[in-house]
Design a protein around this motif. Structure first.
Motif, short mmCIF file in Angstrom:
data_model
loop_
_atom_site.label_atom_id
_atom_site.label_comp_id
_atom_site.label_asym_id
_atom_site.label_seq_id
_atom_site.Cartn_x
_atom_site.Cartn_y
_atom_site.Cartn_z
N GLY A 1 42.59 32.11 36.89
CA GLY A 1 43.36 32.93 35.96
C GLY A 1 43.13 34.41 36.16
O GLY A 1 44.08 35.22 36.16
N LEU A 2 41.87 34.79 36.36
CA LEU A 2 41.54 36.20 36.56
C LEU A 2 42.18 36.72 37.84
O LEU A 2 42.83 37.77 37.84
CB LEU A 2 40.03 36.37 36.61
CG LEU A 2 39.53 37.79 36.84
CD1 LEU A 2 39.81 38.66 35.62
CD2 LEU A 2 38.05 37.80 37.17
N SER B 1 45.86 37.14 37.60
CA SER B 1 46.26 38.30 36.79
C SER B 1 46.09 39.61 37.54
O SER B 1 46.77 40.60 37.23
CB SER B 1 45.46 38.35 35.49
OG SER B 1 44.11 38.74 35.73
N THR C 1 48.31 43.88 41.71
CA THR C 1 48.16 45.05 40.85
C THR C 1 47.29 46.09 41.54
O THR C 1 46.71 45.84 42.60
CB THR C 1 47.52 44.69 39.50
OG1 THR C 1 46.12 44.43 39.70
CG2 THR C 1 48.18 43.46 38.88
#
Length: 296
Positions: A254-255, A258, A262
């Protein structure tokens, strides 16, 4: 002494404060799934994060920075003179405090010590030995960790090695009234403007990562939710000391998901130099695109 490596995040300069490189045997013990064949399948890991034989490079270091007028340190390494079962951690005599001071953070000047979790290689410099007693290394700081983390260990049946670690590196801070337990909800919690604790459970129940923001830029310090960049390519590879391996993998996936694509700078608490990078998608998972330090 060589200047500490540092990275600029908006108006914040993040310094890596080196303790020691860990021995080659650390990788096979810590990340048994990261076999030489698995490592060899990721060319981008060489030469920085693994050698040509597939042996992982793993370091022990802290990160120091000033944010919101507070001088902060994230994790405190293994420490000197500690009696440890792991021979790589036992009775060290490093110049860590001199390196910290040279980076501009003499111990008396530190305001915050952020502990991602309460393992021996992250809390060792919480204390130093003076006249046969362990006293807080950072006497003017508040030491912060997650309430879930401290309460888990308070109710956990610890072996002798872990009891020793709590006795010399955690309890003296508590007895001095310097340890603050922080409730960390799912969305994270702000410690001071620009500094947040993000829950990343699995390695330990109360593990947190540390997020910095300044002038629209962001960095995230991993603690042990990611031990090594090979776990970007293979998020299912866990550490032998994960309390909840399944949850650790879910947290890691999940980290990384995310962060992928970016501009967030990922700073690995055990990543060998160049230590920092940006997460990009790669072959159905991820890889680290290194960001060299401003100075080294």
């Amino acid at each position: 002494m060589t200047a500490s490596a540092s990275w600029t995040v908006g108006d914040v300069t993040v310094h890596r404060v080196d303790e020691i490189p860990l021995p080659p045997a650390t990788g096979p013990w810590l990340l048994p799934g990261a076999t030489p064949d698995v490592v060899a399948g990721q060319d981008w890991l060489r030469p920085h994060y693994a050698d040509d034989e597939g042996v992982l490079r793993i370091d022990s270091h802290s990160f120091a920075f000033t944010v919101g007028g507070l001088r902060a340190l994230v994790d405190t390494g293994i420490g000197n003179g500690k009696q440890r079962a792991n021979p790589a951690w036992h009775n060290l005599g490093t110049d860590y405090l001199e390196r910290l001071t040279a980076a501009g953070f003499p111990p008396d000047s530190v305001d915050l010590v952020l502990l991602t979790h309460l393992h021996a290689d992250h809390v060792g410099w919480n204390t130093r030995e003076v006249d046969g007693a362990w006293i807080p290394t950072f006497p003017n700081a508040r030491y912060l960790t997650s309430r879930t983390e401290r309460e888990f260990w308070a109710g956990h049946a610890m072996d002798e090695a872990r009891r020793q670690m709590f006795c010399d590196s955690v309890q003296p801070v508590e007895e001095a009234g310097l340890l603050d337990l922080v409730d960390v909800p799912a969305e994270g919690v702000e410690v001071t403007p620009g500094l947040r604790l993000i829950p990343t459970p699995g390695h330990t129940p109360g593990h947190v990562a540390v997020e910095l923001t300044s002038r629209g830029r962001t960095a995230l310090i991993t603690g042990d939710c990611v031990h090594h960049p090979v776990q970007l390519a293979h998020p299912g590879i866990g550490a032998c000391v994960d309390i909840d391996p399944g949850r650790s993998e879910v947290t890691r996936r999940g980290l990384l998901g995310s962060l992928a694509g970016t501009d967030t700078l990922l700073l690995g608490t055990h990543f060998a130099p160049p230590t920092a990078g940006r997460v990009v998608t790669h072959q159905g998972a991820f890889r680290l695109s290194p960001v060299p330090a401003d100075s080294a």
